[in-house]
Design a protein around this motif. Structure first.
Motif, PDB file in Angstrom:
ATOM      1  N   ASN A  55      44.215 -53.990  44.497  1.00 22.54           N
ATOM      2  CA  ASN A  55      45.344 -53.338  43.844  1.00 22.54           C
ATOM      3  C   ASN A  55      46.400 -54.357  43.436  1.00 22.54           C
ATOM      4  O   ASN A  55      46.947 -54.315  42.341  1.00 22.54           O
ATOM      5  CB  ASN A  55      45.956 -52.307  44.800  1.00 22.54           C
ATOM      6  N   GLN A  56      46.635 -55.293  44.343  1.00 25.02           N
ATOM      7  CA  GLN A  56      47.616 -56.336  44.079  1.00 25.02           C
ATOM      8  C   GLN A  56      47.194 -57.162  42.866  1.00 25.02           C
ATOM      9  O   GLN A  56      48.005 -57.440  41.970  1.00 25.02           O
ATOM     10  CB  GLN A  56      47.742 -57.226  45.331  1.00 25.02           C
ATOM     11  N   THR A  57      45.921 -57.535  42.840  1.00 26.51           N
ATOM     12  CA  THR A  57      45.415 -58.321  41.706  1.00 26.51           C
ATOM     13  C   THR A  57      45.546 -57.530  40.414  1.00 26.51           C
ATOM     14  O   THR A  57      45.949 -58.066  39.376  1.00 26.51           O
ATOM     15  CB  THR A  57      43.930 -58.693  41.922  1.00 26.51           C
ATOM     16  N   MET A  58      45.213 -56.247  40.485  1.00 28.86           N
ATOM     17  CA  MET A  58      45.312 -55.409  39.296  1.00 28.86           C
ATOM     18  C   MET A  58      46.750 -55.386  38.782  1.00 28.86           C
ATOM     19  O   MET A  58      47.008 -55.518  37.581  1.00 28.86           O
ATOM     20  CB  MET A  58      44.851 -53.993  39.639  1.00 28.86           C
ATOM     21  N   GLN A  59      47.719 -55.243  39.709  1.00 30.24           N
ATOM     22  CA  GLN A  59      49.129 -55.222  39.312  1.00 30.24           C
ATOM     23  C   GLN A  59      49.519 -56.537  38.649  1.00 30.24           C
ATOM     24  O   GLN A  59      50.253 -56.555  37.661  1.00 30.24           O
ATOM     25  CB  GLN A  59      50.023 -54.996  40.538  1.00 30.24           C
ATOM     26  N   GLU A  60      49.012 -57.628  39.238  1.00 34.34           N
ATOM     27  CA  GLU A  60      49.364 -58.938  38.678  1.00 34.34           C
ATOM     28  C   GLU A  60      48.801 -59.098  37.278  1.00 34.34           C
ATOM     29  O   GLU A  60      49.438 -59.686  36.408  1.00 34.34           O
ATOM     30  CB  GLU A  60      48.841 -60.056  39.592  1.00 34.34           C
ATOM     31  N   ILE A  61      47.601 -58.570  37.069  1.00 39.19           N
ATOM     32  CA  ILE A  61      47.004 -58.663  35.734  1.00 39.19           C
ATOM     33  C   ILE A  61      47.857 -57.878  34.747  1.00 39.19           C
ATOM     34  O   ILE A  61      48.228 -58.376  33.679  1.00 39.19           O
ATOM     35  CB  ILE A  61      45.567 -58.128  35.728  1.00 39.19           C
ATOM     36  N   ILE A  62      48.202 -56.631  35.112  1.00 39.87           N
ATOM     37  CA  ILE A  62      48.993 -55.800  34.208  1.00 39.87           C
ATOM     38  C   ILE A  62      50.338 -56.449  33.928  1.00 39.87           C
ATOM     39  O   ILE A  62      50.803 -56.498  32.794  1.00 39.87           O
ATOM     40  CB  ILE A  62      49.203 -54.389  34.806  1.00 39.87           C
ATOM     41  N   ALA A  63      50.954 -56.986  34.990  1.00 35.55           N
ATOM     42  CA  ALA A  63      52.256 -57.631  34.808  1.00 35.55           C
ATOM     43  C   ALA A  63      52.137 -58.848  33.916  1.00 35.55           C
ATOM     44  O   ALA A  63      52.965 -59.069  33.022  1.00 35.55           O
ATOM     45  CB  ALA A  63      52.831 -58.023  36.157  1.00 35.55           C
ATOM     46  N   GLY A  64      51.085 -59.619  34.141  1.00 40.39           N
ATOM     47  CA  GLY A  64      50.924 -60.849  33.383  1.00 40.39           C
ATOM     48  C   GLY A  64      50.624 -60.608  31.920  1.00 40.39           C
ATOM     49  O   GLY A  64      50.932 -61.442  31.068  1.00 40.39           O
ATOM     50  N   LEU A  65      50.054 -59.465  31.604  1.00 42.10           N
ATOM     51  CA  LEU A  65      49.728 -59.196  30.204  1.00 42.10           C
ATOM     52  C   LEU A  65      50.974 -58.792  29.421  1.00 42.10           C
ATOM     53  O   LEU A  65      50.926 -58.648  28.206  1.00 42.10           O
ATOM     54  CB  LEU A  65      48.694 -58.077  30.104  1.00 42.10           C
ATOM     55  N   SER A  66      52.091 -58.597  30.124  1.00 37.72           N
ATOM     56  CA  SER A  66      53.318 -58.183  29.428  1.00 37.72           C
ATOM     57  C   SER A  66      53.882 -59.340  28.633  1.00 37.72           C
ATOM     58  O   SER A  66      53.912 -60.445  29.135  1.00 37.72           O
ATOM     59  CB  SER A  66      54.357 -57.716  30.420  1.00 37.72           C
ATOM     60  N   GLU A  93      44.231 -49.147  32.481  1.00 36.69           N
ATOM     61  CA  GLU A  93      45.125 -49.420  33.610  1.00 36.69           C
ATOM     62  C   GLU A  93      44.449 -48.958  34.891  1.00 36.69           C
ATOM     63  O   GLU A  93      44.773 -47.909  35.441  1.00 36.69           O
ATOM     64  CB  GLU A  93      46.425 -48.654  33.439  1.00 36.69           C
ATOM     65  N   ASP A  94      43.514 -49.746  35.349  1.00 39.47           N
ATOM     66  CA  ASP A  94      42.695 -49.264  36.458  1.00 39.47           C
ATOM     67  C   ASP A  94      42.033 -50.475  37.094  1.00 39.47           C
ATOM     68  O   ASP A  94      42.010 -51.561  36.516  1.00 39.47           O
ATOM     69  CB  ASP A  94      41.643 -48.295  35.883  1.00 39.47           C
ATOM     70  N   VAL A  95      41.468 -50.257  38.277  1.00 41.06           N
ATOM     71  CA  VAL A  95      40.795 -51.369  38.959  1.00 41.06           C
ATOM     72  C   VAL A  95      39.636 -51.914  38.125  1.00 41.06           C
ATOM     73  O   VAL A  95      39.124 -53.002  38.398  1.00 41.06           O
ATOM     74  CB  VAL A  95      40.339 -50.895  40.361  1.00 41.06           C
ATOM     75  N   LYS A 147      41.515 -65.312  34.606  1.00 41.10           N
ATOM     76  CA  LYS A 147      40.663 -65.093  33.450  1.00 41.10           C
ATOM     77  C   LYS A 147      41.187 -63.938  32.608  1.00 41.10           C
ATOM     78  O   LYS A 147      41.249 -64.016  31.382  1.00 41.10           O
ATOM     79  CB  LYS A 147      39.228 -64.793  33.935  1.00 41.10           C
ATOM     80  N   MET A 148      41.589 -62.849  33.270  1.00 42.33           N
ATOM     81  CA  MET A 148      42.088 -61.680  32.536  1.00 42.33           C
ATOM     82  C   MET A 148      43.384 -62.010  31.806  1.00 42.33           C
ATOM     83  O   MET A 148      43.649 -61.503  30.723  1.00 42.33           O
ATOM     84  CB  MET A 148      42.319 -60.505  33.491  1.00 42.33           C
ATOM     85  N   LEU A 149      44.209 -62.863  32.419  1.00 42.84           N
ATOM     86  CA  LEU A 149      45.472 -63.191  31.762  1.00 42.84           C
ATOM     87  C   LEU A 149      45.258 -63.966  30.477  1.00 42.84           C
ATOM     88  O   LEU A 149      46.130 -64.023  29.621  1.00 42.84           O
ATOM     89  CB  LEU A 149      46.377 -63.962  32.724  1.00 42.84           C
ATOM     90  N   GLU A 150      44.077 -64.585  30.346  1.00 35.56           N
ATOM     91  CA  GLU A 150      43.790 -65.271  29.085  1.00 35.56           C
ATOM     92  C   GLU A 150      43.659 -64.296  27.929  1.00 35.56           C
ATOM     93  O   GLU A 150      43.663 -64.692  26.772  1.00 35.56           O
ATOM     94  CB  GLU A 150      42.487 -66.072  29.208  1.00 35.56           C
ATOM     95  N   LEU A 151      43.539 -63.021  28.247  1.00 31.06           N
ATOM     96  CA  LEU A 151      43.390 -62.017  27.184  1.00 31.06           C
ATOM     97  C   LEU A 151      44.718 -61.687  26.530  1.00 31.06           C
ATOM     98  O   LEU A 151      44.790 -60.833  25.659  1.00 31.06           O
ATOM     99  CB  LEU A 151      42.813 -60.721  27.770  1.00 31.06           C
ATOM    100  N   ASP A 198      41.758 -64.207  42.528  1.00 28.99           N
ATOM    101  CA  ASP A 198      42.709 -65.001  41.768  1.00 28.99           C
ATOM    102  C   ASP A 198      42.059 -65.564  40.510  1.00 28.99           C
ATOM    103  O   ASP A 198      42.670 -65.612  39.445  1.00 28.99           O
ATOM    104  CB  ASP A 198      43.255 -66.147  42.632  1.00 28.99           C
ATOM    105  N   GLU A 199      40.794 -65.958  40.664  1.00 27.83           N
ATOM    106  CA  GLU A 199      40.056 -66.471  39.504  1.00 27.83           C
ATOM    107  C   GLU A 199      39.948 -65.384  38.435  1.00 27.83           C
ATOM    108  O   GLU A 199      40.153 -65.633  37.243  1.00 27.83           O
ATOM    109  CB  GLU A 199      38.652 -66.871  39.968  1.00 27.83           C
TER     110      GLU A 199
END
Lengths: 312, 262, 385
Positions: free
Chosen positions: C374-385, C195-197, C230-234, C225-226
């Protein structure tokens, strides 16, 4: 007459004064400060009080936060219902079926929950883990061919653990209130021919309702505000609103956002805390009108809330 | 026959519930005796070295000491504030009384996170120090509610006329308090204190927000969980549990029975 | 009931006095702010005019394990200056405290390269003169250079490391060769992310954006955004997130996950416990290296500044490096430390072949636009939920 006797206000001051000062300094003032911070911003690690609603905008416009709020609320309800559902039969059993050494049973229940908040979560994690106790037992007995990974790191595990954590707060109020139900009332109902389930439903339950309400509320608040269980046994989708609030202070440097989340949580919890009073008010309105009408349940006419039933 | 089956059903049900309650405690205790640090199945018993490590662990012992200090001091503050407030609430009627009562209860009813968070905002905004004092303040604020509740319960059923009788007979405030009021509320205070100590010792959520350099035991456990695997926390947890159990047994032998019957 | 409440209250009052005495200070190992003369932040860069011995004690704001007795005691014995360590639990906490006024309380703070920029923006540190550090030129340049910004040196590297690709040999049969391997279907439900940048660095590497290191810290919104997509594909592969070393150790030890980005000390702990976890040396390591070391508080007094330079020189000398490395497990920045280390220590820290240990990793620095990252990181974490 002494000076204190003479001046009632002096008495009141001495009695309430210390608590009032403490409450003002450490209950009221912190909430005011939190609201103030929720309306501030952080710029280059310095707090800037510029009275902006930006943090609340961020909160309500981002599904990350609103989803977590709903998720935590729903989870709180489930946990509270489960904890109450488990506490009721247990408390009933000890109060009415155990003849001697009730206190030993009570102590036995309470002490089991006295392990320590974090350690209880750890205990569940060991039980449910991939190479944990449950998997180990089930595979060695042959029920499972290989360990199952679905037991932990999911929302169900969080609910299970939080229910366990909440048990301390539901069992005690329910048990205490059940102790006050006079056995002779139950006896009388039994003598009048009521089967056990009717005794429980119509004699016991109404009398213990306040205790159940208290236990339910405590459990809800505990689950709603807990950030350890989702962290330790949950998956990314189990993140609760409490986790988001605390992480703004831990990882992020977004204290104002954290304060804003905190303010939203305070409002939510206050609403829930007032719910029993509101429900009781409604309940009394309905039942009060019922009883004013006389003992015959068939002749209900509570007014505009319920359809009129013609007297037979 | 049906009664037998019914009884069996009840027995099994209660048994399952008790199992549910006890599982974590049993598991943690068993793995405190595990040889290795990894808590997986099957446990490799029997080793007490986690217990000796826990006692040798300076941070953990320091944490235990701090927890005891915090518990005793917070409870004392809560009693000093809550007992008079409870007496006042019983005697006086005034505008906003219920609101005041509810206000005192709020920190106990709110999630620990909220209490910790709000207190932290004060600390951050005024650039104050996080220390054991801030932890004590957080705990004491929460425990006032317990004292006030206990006072309300006891005073509710106590006959106020006893106090009036004493004063009619010439006793002043202080004598009345010590000879008439005190013996009756003493039990309530002790009960509230014991409960308060138990709650303070285990308090994690709000403590995590306002703790400074000196940790309490639950915070030491939290830090340990964050650093690496160490069943030392199992050891200390089991120890605290056993001591509580023993404490409860002793207490029950020496007169808590009437409290339970209440 | 024979319990005397009076006795209880007496005990509590005694405890209250004890708490006021021992607990309300800022650090448990000595009180803060005991500098002989607190300066007003004026810099005296090139020539040190202060008298180190007049600085009673150096207050060092550092991490647990990075200020062992084996390091501080010899320094105190040789130079007559005591070092008082205080411990931070997160960089963000440290910067916030300093910005709120703790610059008067601490003389030095351990800063990683990635927080140099935020610290400068918060105005809490002052530059270091490398000319006053004897062995500066001999230290690993890849560790010291990231601490230089705009022609000034802001922190002196004292240790560095790499955040490797960790994997369980029971889950991955072949050693991974790239961060892109995290997306393998065989890793369904086996991955844990920090949970980090660093989430952004992983995605950037997988997309090949780390070819130009400077660009990595100046990504455009489009690129972010790209990376997020990509991270959300995980999503199917991620079992749970980790936020502390203890989390990750527990996850691997109990076989809950099989692949992740991790820390060297995590790997060493797991190896010690016999877990089948290894680190993979992959070509596109991306921004997975870090370096850290002491920085000077802007409010340091001249006397303590002189003492601080003595401490810093001692810290990067082979003896000091050995003490630090043995306690923290991190890799020294001074090549001359190697002969003093045992074979196991060399292997564990990568000192046997530092270049190989570093591999193609880029030392992390702060992004130019932390909000966006930071915003992108939050979106990644949120999207992985």
């Amino acid at each position: 007459m002494s000076a204190i006797r003479r001046h009632r206000w002096l008495q009141a001051l001495l009695l309430f004064g210390p608590a009032a000062i403490w409450a003002a300094a450490f209950i009221v003032f912190p909430v005011v400060e939190a609201v103030k911070m929720s309306l501030s911003q952080i710029e280059y690690y310095h707090l800037v009080h510029d009275w902006t609603l930006k943090n609340f905008e961020t909160f309500f416009s981002n599904p990350l936060y609103t989803d977590a709020l709903v998720r935590s609320a729903v989870r709180g309800l489930i946990v509270a219902a489960a904890a109450v559902a488990i506490s009721l039969p247990l408390a009933h059993f000890i109060s009415f079926r155990v003849k001697r050494h009730q206190f030993v049973w009570f102590a036995g229940v309470v002490v089991a929950l006295w392990l320590g908040y974090l350690l209880r979560i750890v205990g569940w994690r060991i039980l449910l883990g991939n190479d944990g106790v449950l998997n180990g037992l089930l595979t060695s007995v042959g029920i499972l061919s290989h360990p199952t990974r679905v037991l932990v790191f999911n929302p169900f595990a969080v609910i299970l653990v939080q229910t366990h954590l909440a048990m301390s707060f539901t069992f005690i109020p329910i048990f205490v209130v059940m102790q006050r139900v006079p056995h002779r009332l139950m006896q009388a109902a039994s003598d009048l021919g009521a089967p056990r389930w009717r005794q429980i439903l119509e004699v016991e339950l109404p009398l213990i309702a306040p205790g159940v309400a208290v236990g339910f509320t405590f459990a809800f608040v505990l689950s709603f505000g807990d950030y350890f269980a989702p962290q330790l046994v949950g998956d990314p989708g189990s993140v609760g609103i409490a986790n988001l609030a605390s992480s703004q202070f831990e990882h992020g440097l977004a204290w104002p956002l954290g304060a804003a989340i905190g303010v939203v949580m305070i409002v939510a919890v206050l609403a829930v805390l007032m719910l029993p009073a509101v429900l009781m008010w409604i309940y009394r309105r309905v039942i009060g009108i019922r009883s004013r009408r006389g003992a015959d349940p068939a002749q209900v006419n509570p007014g505009p809330l319920v359809e009129e039933v013609p007297a037979s | 026959m049906r009664a037998r089956l019914g009884s069996l059903g009840v027995g099994v049900g209660i048994g399952l519930i008790l199992l549910f309650l006890y599982i974590p405690a049993v598991i943690v205790a068993v793995y405190s005796l595990n040889k290795g640090a990894v808590m997986s199945w099957p446990p490799e018993l029997l080793s007490f070295h986690w217990y000796s490590k826990a006692f040798a662990n300076e941070a953990m012992m320091e944490g235990l000491k701090n927890s005891v200090i915090v518990a005793l001091v917070s409870v004392s503050i809560a009693v000093l504030l809550g007992v008079p407030a409870g007496l006042g609430v019983d005697r006086f009627q005034f505008f906003g009384k219920t609101a005041f009562q509810r206000l005192l209860m709020l920190p106990f009813l709110m999630p620990g996170l909220i209490s910790g968070l709000t207190l932290l905002t004060v600390i951050l905004d005024f650039q104050l120090e996080l220390s054991l004092m801030t932890v004590i303040i957080a705990h004491a604020t929460m425990l006032i509610a317990i004292v006030v509740i206990q006072m309300a319960v006891v005073l509710d059923r106590w006959d106020r006329s006893l106090e009036l009788a004493a004063q009619d007979l010439g006793a002043n405030e202080i004598r009345t308090f010590f000879y008439v009021t005190w013996p009756n509320i003493r039990a309530a205070i002790v009960g509230a204190s014991l409960l308060g100590i138990a709650i303070s010792l285990d308090e994690t959520a709000r403590t995590a927000f306002v703790v400074g350099e000196s940790d309490t035991l639950p915070i030491v456990v939290l830090s340990s969980l964050r650093r690496t695997l160490t069943p030392e926390i199992n050891a200390i947890g089991t120890l605290v549990l056993v001591i509580s159990l023993v404490g409860v047994i002793i207490w029950s032998k020496f007169g808590a029975a009437d409290l339970a019957r209440e | 009931m024979r319990l005397s409440l009076l006795g209880l209250v007496a005990a509590a009052l005694a405890a209250l006095l004890a708490a006021c005495g021992g607990g309300s200070g800022s650090s448990s190992s000595g009180d803060g702010g005991s500098n002989a003369a607190s300066g007003n932040g004026e810099t005296a860069n090139v020539s040190l005019e202060g008298n180190p011995k007049a600085c009673g004690s150096l207050n060092l704001y550092t991490w647990e394990g990075e200020a062992p007795e084996s390091l501080l005691k010899p320094f105190e014995a040789k130079y007559g200056v005591k070092v008082n360590p205080s411990y931070m639990t997160s960089s963000a906490e440290a910067i916030a405290k300093l910005a709120a006024g703790a610059t008067k309380q601490y003389d030095m703070v351990i800063a990683a390269a990635e927080i140099i920029l935020p610290m400068r923006q918060a105005g809490v540190i002052k530059p270091i003169d490398p000319a006053l550090i004897d062995e500066y030129e001999k230290l690993f340049s890849f560790a010291t250079e990231p601490m230089e910004e705009e022609g000034e040196l802001w922190a002196l590297a004292s240790d560095w490391g790499v955040n490797p690709f960790l994997y369980s040999t029971e889950v991955m049969s072949k050693e991974p060769t790239s961060w892109a391997d995290l997306w393998n279907p065989e890793l369904k439900g086996q991955v844990s992310l920090w949970e980090d940048v660093s989430l952004i660095w992983v995605g950037a590497s997988a997309l090949g954006m780390d070819k130009n290191p400077e660009e990595l810290f100046n990504l455009s919104q489009e690129q972010l955004d790209e990376i997020r997509d990509k991270m959300l594909e995980l999503k199917g592969n991620v079992r749970t997130m980790w936020s502390s070393g203890g989390d990750l150790i527990q996850l691997y030890a109990n076989k809950e996950v099989g692949a992740s980005m991790g820390w060297t000390y995590v790997l060493n702990e797991l190896k010690a416990k016999g877990a089948p976890v290894k680190e993979a040396h992959i070509k596109d390591m991306g921004a997975q290296a870090w370096t850290e070391g002491p920085a000077l508080s802007k409010d340091i007094s001249p006397d303590c500044e002189a003492a601080a330079y003595e401490f810093m020189n001692y810290l990067v000398s082979p003896k000091g490096q050995l003490a630090l490395s043995s306690s923290s497990g991190y890799t020294p920045v001074n090549p001359a430390t190697k002969p003093l280390m045992s074979k196991e220590e060399q292997e564990a820290t990568g000192m046997n072949d530092p270049k190989k240990f570093l591999g193609s990793a880029i030392v992390k620095k702060a992004p130019a636009d932390p909000e966006a990252y930071n915003q992108t990181m939050q979106e990644i974490i949120a999207g992985l939920s």
